[in-house]
Design an enzyme around this catalytic site. Structure first.
Site, mmCIF file in Angstrom:
data_model
loop_
_atom_site.group_PDB
_atom_site.id
_atom_site.type_symbol
_atom_site.label_atom_id
_atom_site.label_comp_id
_atom_site.label_asym_id
_atom_site.label_seq_id
_atom_site.Cartn_x
_atom_site.Cartn_y
_atom_site.Cartn_z
ATOM 1 N N CYS A 46 -72.866 5.474 11.412
ATOM 2 C CA CYS A 46 -74.289 5.786 11.298
ATOM 3 C C CYS A 46 -74.473 7.052 10.451
ATOM 4 C CB CYS A 46 -74.881 6.004 12.690
ATOM 5 S SG CYS A 46 -76.662 6.315 12.677
ATOM 6 N N ASP A 48 -76.368 9.379 11.134
ATOM 7 C CA ASP A 48 -76.720 10.480 12.036
ATOM 8 C C ASP A 48 -75.859 11.717 11.759
ATOM 9 O OD1 ASP A 48 -76.805 12.157 14.478
ATOM 10 O OD2 ASP A 48 -78.017 10.516 15.267
ATOM 11 N N ARG A 50 -75.017 14.028 13.541
ATOM 12 C CA ARG A 50 -74.160 14.480 14.642
ATOM 13 C C ARG A 50 -72.840 13.722 14.730
ATOM 14 N NH1 ARG A 50 -78.849 13.480 18.890
ATOM 15 N NH2 ARG A 50 -78.983 11.672 17.517
ATOM 16 N N HIS A 102 -72.803 4.974 17.812
ATOM 17 C CA HIS A 102 -72.850 6.096 18.754
ATOM 18 C C HIS A 102 -73.972 5.873 19.754
ATOM 19 C CE1 HIS A 102 -76.443 8.198 17.011
ATOM 20 N NE2 HIS A 102 -76.106 7.479 15.975
ATOM 21 N N CYS A 105 -78.389 6.268 19.638
ATOM 22 C CA CYS A 105 -78.699 6.128 18.212
ATOM 23 C C CYS A 105 -80.217 6.008 17.992
ATOM 24 C CB CYS A 105 -77.992 4.883 17.660
ATOM 25 S SG CYS A 105 -78.274 4.627 15.896
HETATM 26 ZN ZN ZN Z 1 -77.422 6.430 14.770
#
Ligand code: ZN
Length: 213
Positions: A46, A48, A50, A102, A105
């Site tokens: 992803c 993302d 993080r 993750h 999400c």
């Molecule tokens: Zn995500």
């Protein structure tokens, strides 16, 4: 523009510090990397912020080939994903493809809701379909548990989608050693969990999706 006026100067400074520290440890590190890369792994994760791919698995530059998009989707018409996959498998000869989602999400959360976010809703539409395909499994769950379950289902589906590409199946036809894995990362503890859906050959696929050359 002066350095003080550059809002990104701290990033440039960080980079110089990082580069100097690595070069001090291994003077040939960057010259060696600049000549070629030999990653054994392709990471599909992803976007993302993080979940930084290299860092969470402790790999250095040159060790992980990476594709990231919102909600780690593998869409059969996505030329960007397909190009990364083809280059990784056919040219770099990676041995493992890791689809890593993750928990928590944002893309999955958005797909479970009814708010419109714009173009991104089209990208996430397949997630809504998965939610209703597995409707029974979503009964009696808290909103947070619903998100996490759909995160796991999504990883498993995307592992299957990777295996259904002609790119991966052709590699198996050529007898190459190539496995596809599904993992999920916990934002709250930084730990990766193997979803145990690894696939390493045609024999593990549903017949309808197998290509014969
Ligand atoms: Zn995500």
């Amino acid at each position: 523009m002066t350095d003080q006026a550059n809002p990104l100067q701290h990033l440039i400074d960080n980079n110089q510090f990082w580069s100097q520290a690595l070069s001090a440890r291994d003077p040939d590190y960057f010259p060696r990397l600049s000549r070629q890369q030999h990653p054994k792994y392709l990471w599909i994760g992803c976007s993302d912020s993080r979940v930084p791919a290299n860092e969470v698995v402790g790999l250095m530059p040159g060790e992980l080939f990476v594709h990231r998009n919102v909600a780690n989707m593998v869409v059969a018409t996505d030329m960007n994903l397909l190009s990364v996959l083809q280059y990784a498998v056919d040219v770099l000869k990676v041995e493992h493809i890791i689809v890593c989602g993750h928990y928590g999400c944002g893309g999955v959360k958005a797909a479970l809701g009814h708010q419109e976010y714009g173009l991104i809703d089209n990208w996430l539409r397949a997630l809504k379909g998965m939610r209703y395909q597995y409707d029974d499994a979503f009964q009696h769950l808290s909103p947070e548990q619903e998100v996490d379950l759909l995160c796991e289902i999504n990883v498993k589906r995307q592992v299957t989608n990777v295996c259904h590409t002609t790119i991966v199946q052709n590699a198996w036809h050529r007898g190459e050693k190539l496995s596809v894995h599904g993992w999920i990362y916990g934002l709250s503890d930084g730990r990766i969990h193997d979803l145990n859906v690894s696939v390493s050959g045609h024999h593990q696929l549903i017949d309808a999706f197998i290509y014969t050359l």
